[in-house]
Write a protein that holds these residues in place. Structure first.
Motif, PDB file in Angstrom:
ATOM      1  N   UNK A 175      50.827  51.426  39.364  1.00  0.00           N
ATOM      2  CA  UNK A 175      50.115  50.420  38.598  1.00  0.00           C
ATOM      3  C   UNK A 175      49.889  50.836  37.247  1.00  0.00           C
ATOM      4  N   UNK A 176      49.804  49.816  36.417  1.00  0.00           N
ATOM      5  CA  UNK A 176      49.679  50.002  34.912  1.00  0.00           C
ATOM      6  C   UNK A 176      48.504  48.970  34.551  1.00  0.00           C
ATOM      7  N   UNK A 177      47.439  49.418  33.999  1.00  0.00           N
ATOM      8  CA  UNK A 177      46.389  48.426  33.475  1.00  0.00           C
ATOM      9  C   UNK A 177      46.081  48.691  31.924  1.00  0.00           C
ATOM     10  N   UNK A 178      45.802  47.512  31.282  1.00  0.00           N
ATOM     11  CA  UNK A 178      45.173  47.698  29.853  1.00  0.00           C
ATOM     12  C   UNK A 178      43.963  46.776  30.123  1.00  0.00           C
ATOM     13  N   UNK A 179      42.964  47.313  29.268  1.00  0.00           N
ATOM     14  CA  UNK A 179      41.620  46.924  29.189  1.00  0.00           C
ATOM     15  C   UNK A 179      41.672  45.917  28.230  1.00  0.00           C
ATOM     16  N   UNK A 180      40.989  44.359  28.741  1.00  0.00           N
ATOM     17  CA  UNK A 180      41.086  43.261  27.711  1.00  0.00           C
ATOM     18  C   UNK A 180      39.788  43.325  27.065  1.00  0.00           C
ATOM     19  N   UNK A 181      39.576  42.354  26.170  1.00  0.00           N
ATOM     20  CA  UNK A 181      38.407  41.989  25.229  1.00  0.00           C
ATOM     21  C   UNK A 181      37.143  41.934  26.070  1.00  0.00           C
ATOM     22  N   UNK A 182      37.293  41.591  27.448  1.00  0.00           N
ATOM     23  CA  UNK A 182      36.120  41.251  28.377  1.00  0.00           C
ATOM     24  C   UNK A 182      35.798  42.653  28.970  1.00  0.00           C
ATOM     25  N   UNK A 183      36.487  43.673  28.546  1.00  0.00           N
ATOM     26  CA  UNK A 183      36.290  44.813  29.576  1.00  0.00           C
ATOM     27  C   UNK A 183      36.646  44.978  31.062  1.00  0.00           C
ATOM     28  N   UNK A 189      51.881  43.364  32.006  1.00  0.00           N
ATOM     29  CA  UNK A 189      53.258  42.698  32.381  1.00  0.00           C
ATOM     30  C   UNK A 189      54.410  43.161  31.891  1.00  0.00           C
ATOM     31  N   UNK A 190      55.421  43.635  32.632  1.00  0.00           N
ATOM     32  CA  UNK A 190      56.595  44.140  32.132  1.00  0.00           C
ATOM     33  C   UNK A 190      57.450  43.068  31.285  1.00  0.00           C
ATOM     34  N   UNK A 191      57.984  43.816  30.429  1.00  0.00           N
ATOM     35  CA  UNK A 191      58.872  42.898  29.551  1.00  0.00           C
ATOM     36  C   UNK A 191      60.233  42.721  30.321  1.00  0.00           C
ATOM     37  N   UNK A 192      61.455  42.020  29.870  1.00  0.00           N
ATOM     38  CA  UNK A 192      62.532  42.003  30.327  1.00  0.00           C
ATOM     39  C   UNK A 192      63.321  43.222  30.683  1.00  0.00           C
ATOM     40  N   UNK A 193      63.652  43.491  32.066  1.00  0.00           N
ATOM     41  CA  UNK A 193      64.100  44.784  31.948  1.00  0.00           C
ATOM     42  C   UNK A 193      63.274  45.610  32.956  1.00  0.00           C
ATOM     43  N   UNK A 194      62.060  45.287  33.110  1.00  0.00           N
ATOM     44  CA  UNK A 194      60.868  45.764  33.931  1.00  0.00           C
ATOM     45  C   UNK A 194      60.435  46.956  32.961  1.00  0.00           C
TER      46      UNK A 194
END
Length: 272
Positions: A175-183, A189-194
């Motif tokens: 899994x891959x996570x990024x912290x949004x502005x709400x913490x 989300x993978x771009x084209x071609x995963x």
């Protein structure tokens, strides 16, 4: 699943013998005692979870290989960009959370050069918050899976770790996570071609499938996904060599055509 630390238990209902993982009792220690006695304990790798020791489990070899490939990929990126430092070798960092205090040791962490607390050459623990944490998951028990996928995920988000990567060589929990502005951690989300693209490390990207295929640097320098940061000097030198070979071949062909034309005119090219 039978583990090296399993114990036999008699199954009185139905007979036979089964195995259950051996879970040693939790040991409660103060933070000062943890830093003094258990942070760099010689035989076991301990984290400190709100007053209790937690032993870090061992990953399967298939996950270790994925971890090594990913670590090498990050190293390639940092050799090209030099915008961050890596922390490994069981280096921990302290998190003061809303309901507890923890000391965690991600399998490796990334500290941006722009981080207000730098990672110094003689540090044996990091005194700030990692910008990225990477964990190689252990599937020895459901509890260990939950620790990485739920518990640490919540802790790292609350501590402000900008990106969290979970690696699983079997592909079950990657899994891959990024912290949004709400913490809050949101899946990248993978771009084209995963393709997964990091926001913490601009330009760092990889195919999800390559975590399991583990292409070599020699193959990656031919791949536009990796050409920008995997041995770019080698790629540029190879490209320059190919261009030079094309120019030499073109000049040779022109010389041959000129020689043939001169011979048609009855002129020996060697006499010129």
């Amino acid at each position: 699943m039978t583990t090296p630390y399993a114990i036999e238990v008699k199954a009185y209902q139905g007979g036979g013998t089964t195995h259950v993982p051996y879970a040693p009792p939790k040991k409660q220690v103060t933070e000062a005692e943890y830093w003094e006695k258990y942070y760099d304990y010689p035989d076991k790798n301990y984290e400190w979870n709100n007053g209790f020791l937690e032993e870090k489990p061992v990953s399967e070899h298939v996950t270790y290989l994925t971890f090594v490939w990913f670590l090498e990929l990050v190293n390639h990126y940092l050799k090209t960009h030099s915008n961050a430092d890596l922390a490994g070798l069981e280096m921990g960092f302290r998190m003061v959370l809303s309901n507890k205090m923890n000391i965690r040791k991600p399998d490796f962490g990334v500290v941006l050069k722009s981080n207000p607390i730098p990672l110094l050459p003689h540090d044996s623990s990091y005194h700030g918050t990692f910008d990225m944490c990477i964990e190689a998951i252990s599937e020895s028990s459901a509890k260990e899976v939950t620790r990485d996928t739920v518990t640490k995920k919540a802790e790292y988000a609350q501590a402000g770790v900008k990106e969290y990567v979970i690696l699983d060589g079997n592909g079950n929990h990657t899994a891959f996570y990024h912290l949004n502005t709400n913490g809050i951690y949101v899946p990248v989300k993978p771009s084209k071609g995963d393709i997964i693209k990091s926001k913490v490390l601009p330009g760092f990207q990889f195919r999800i499938a390559d975590l399991y295929k583990k292409p070599s640097p020699e193959k990656m320098i031919e791949d536009p996904i990796y050409q920008g940061f995997v041995l770019p000097g080698y790629s540029e030198a190879k490209k320059a060599k190919q261009e030079a070979e094309k120019r030499a071949d073109k000049a040779e062909q022109q010389a041959k055509r000129l020689a043939a034309k001169l011979q048609e005119l009855g002129i020996n090219p060697e006499d010129i």
